[in-house]
Scaffold this active site. Sequence first.
Site, short mmCIF file in Angstrom:
data_model
loop_
_atom_site.label_atom_id
_atom_site.label_comp_id
_atom_site.label_asym_id
_atom_site.label_seq_id
_atom_site.Cartn_x
_atom_site.Cartn_y
_atom_site.Cartn_z
N MET A 5 0.84 -1.21 0.00
CA MET A 5 0.00 0.00 0.00
C MET A 5 0.88 1.26 0.00
O MET A 5 0.40 2.35 0.32
CB MET A 5 -0.94 0.01 1.21
CG MET A 5 -1.92 -1.17 1.18
SD MET A 5 -3.44 -0.84 2.08
CE MET A 5 -2.82 -0.54 3.71
N ALA A 7 3.93 4.04 1.04
CA ALA A 7 4.61 4.54 2.25
C ALA A 7 5.70 3.53 2.62
O ALA A 7 5.79 3.06 3.74
CB ALA A 7 3.63 4.78 3.40
N LEU A 8 6.52 3.25 1.63
CA LEU A 8 7.44 2.11 1.73
C LEU A 8 8.52 2.34 2.78
O LEU A 8 9.04 3.45 2.94
CB LEU A 8 8.09 1.84 0.38
CG LEU A 8 7.12 1.48 -0.74
CD1 LEU A 8 7.89 1.16 -2.02
CD2 LEU A 8 6.21 0.31 -0.37
N GLY A 11 11.08 -2.71 5.51
CA GLY A 11 10.39 -4.00 5.52
C GLY A 11 9.87 -4.33 4.13
O GLY A 11 10.04 -5.45 3.63
N HIS A 12 9.23 -3.35 3.48
CA HIS A 12 8.76 -3.58 2.11
C HIS A 12 9.94 -3.89 1.19
O HIS A 12 9.87 -4.80 0.35
CB HIS A 12 8.05 -2.33 1.58
CG HIS A 12 6.81 -1.94 2.32
ND1 HIS A 12 6.70 -0.75 3.00
CD2 HIS A 12 5.61 -2.57 2.48
CE1 HIS A 12 5.50 -0.66 3.54
NE2 HIS A 12 4.82 -1.75 3.25
N GLN A 36 -10.50 -2.46 1.84
CA GLN A 36 -10.07 -3.13 3.08
C GLN A 36 -10.11 -2.20 4.28
O GLN A 36 -9.67 -2.57 5.37
CB GLN A 36 -8.71 -3.80 2.91
CG GLN A 36 -7.54 -2.85 2.74
CD GLN A 36 -6.28 -3.59 2.32
OE1 GLN A 36 -6.19 -4.11 1.21
NE2 GLN A 36 -5.29 -3.66 3.18
N GLU A 122 5.44 -11.79 6.92
CA GLU A 122 4.89 -12.45 8.12
C GLU A 122 4.37 -11.41 9.11
O GLU A 122 3.64 -11.75 10.03
CB GLU A 122 5.97 -13.30 8.79
CG GLU A 122 6.32 -14.54 8.00
CD GLU A 122 7.39 -15.37 8.68
OE1 GLU A 122 7.98 -14.90 9.68
OE2 GLU A 122 7.65 -16.49 8.21
N ASP A 124 2.10 -9.41 8.72
CA ASP A 124 0.64 -9.57 8.65
C ASP A 124 0.37 -11.06 8.51
O ASP A 124 0.02 -11.55 7.42
CB ASP A 124 0.10 -8.76 7.47
CG ASP A 124 0.44 -7.29 7.60
OD1 ASP A 124 -0.30 -6.57 8.27
OD2 ASP A 124 1.49 -6.86 7.07
N ARG A 161 2.21 2.64 9.49
CA ARG A 161 1.39 3.33 10.50
C ARG A 161 2.23 3.84 11.67
O ARG A 161 1.73 4.65 12.46
CB ARG A 161 0.28 2.41 11.00
CG ARG A 161 -0.81 2.19 9.97
CD ARG A 161 -2.03 1.47 10.55
NE ARG A 161 -3.17 1.52 9.65
CZ ARG A 161 -3.53 0.54 8.81
NH1 ARG A 161 -2.82 -0.57 8.75
NH2 ARG A 161 -4.59 0.67 8.04
P1 AMP Z 1 1.37 -2.95 3.52
O1 AMP Z 1 1.87 -1.92 2.56
O2 AMP Z 1 1.45 -2.54 4.94
O3 AMP Z 1 0.04 -3.52 3.12
O4 AMP Z 1 2.39 -4.15 3.42
C1 AMP Z 1 2.78 -4.69 2.18
C2 AMP Z 1 3.55 -5.95 2.44
O5 AMP Z 1 4.70 -5.64 3.24
C3 AMP Z 1 2.75 -6.99 3.22
O6 AMP Z 1 3.03 -8.27 2.68
C4 AMP Z 1 3.27 -6.84 4.61
O7 AMP Z 1 3.15 -8.01 5.39
C5 AMP Z 1 4.72 -6.49 4.35
N1 AMP Z 1 5.33 -5.83 5.50
C6 AMP Z 1 4.82 -4.80 6.21
N2 AMP Z 1 5.63 -4.48 7.24
C7 AMP Z 1 6.68 -5.34 7.18
C8 AMP Z 1 7.86 -5.53 7.96
N3 AMP Z 1 8.12 -4.78 9.04
N4 AMP Z 1 8.72 -6.52 7.59
C9 AMP Z 1 8.47 -7.30 6.51
N5 AMP Z 1 7.37 -7.17 5.74
C10 AMP Z 1 6.50 -6.20 6.05
#
Ligand code: AMP
Length: 252
Positions: A5, A7-8, A11-12, A36, A122, A124, A161
């Site tokens: 989504m 705001a990378l 982790g992304h 969602q 993982e 999520d 977030r």
């Molecule tokens: P989001 O943009 O928050 O929907 O996340 C996109 C992807 O990045 C999802 O598969 C998340 O599980 C993963 N993700 C989010 N935060 C982390 C993190 N701290 N470490 C690894 N993967 C992450």
Amino acid sequence: MVPTMGALHDGHVSLVTEAKTRADHVVASIFVNPTQFAPNEDFDAYPRTLDADLQRLHGKAAIVFAPTAREMYPDGFSTTITVGGPSAGLETDFRPHFFAGVATVVAKLLLAALPDIAVFGEKDYQQLLVVKRLVADLALPTQIIGAPTLREADGLALSSRNAYLSVDERAVAGRLNVILKEIIAAVRDHGDLRVAEGAGVDALWKAGFSHVDYVAIRDAATLDHITSLNAPARILAAAKIGKTRLIDNMAI
Ligand code: AMP
């Protein structure tokens, strides 16, 4: 493919790096998926940083797909994918709309890109299991890979977030992972699982969280309720600090 989504954060990027070790080309998607979010949630406030995101992905993702809501949900759009199994309980108890929105958009993204593999975090964990179920049940031709959670120095899981947190709230947020580790130590020491979950809830309230949605110890493969640690288990938690809702989970 690595669906996000935006705001990378690192982790992304770690998911993209993982994908690159397994594939010739990586498609990253950036889409703040309206279906969602419930009306009272943070869809409007969700951070949108497309220029910075594109810079982060430069040289890492061959293609960035950043569709508009109208492109993903044109006039008359009327289809929703509902996944059972691992979507029951936990996040669904507090965000009942959530996994149908995720499943529908992930199915669309995977069908648009038709990747050989897709990497999900993982972080999520329940979402990862729901996506695996979705892909298996619809026989989508993509292998789903789970990648470990990237954390700050104090163990707080990176999350878009986290940008909402004030300095004081950030200090409280850093306690979530510590408390989960303490609960894991207690149950490994032959503690009762329900007592440990209760202790986790109490500890989060005491640490300054303004609401605790759940602390749950479940079967790691199905998220079914368990009463002992005979098979791989997972601890999962969700709690709020002010308006910011944080989730985390760990293997036991
Ligand atoms: P989001 O943009 O928050 O929907 O996340 C996109 C992807 O990045 C999802 O598969 C998340 O599980 C993963 N993700 C989010 N935060 C982390 C993190 N701290 N470490 C690894 N993967 C992450």
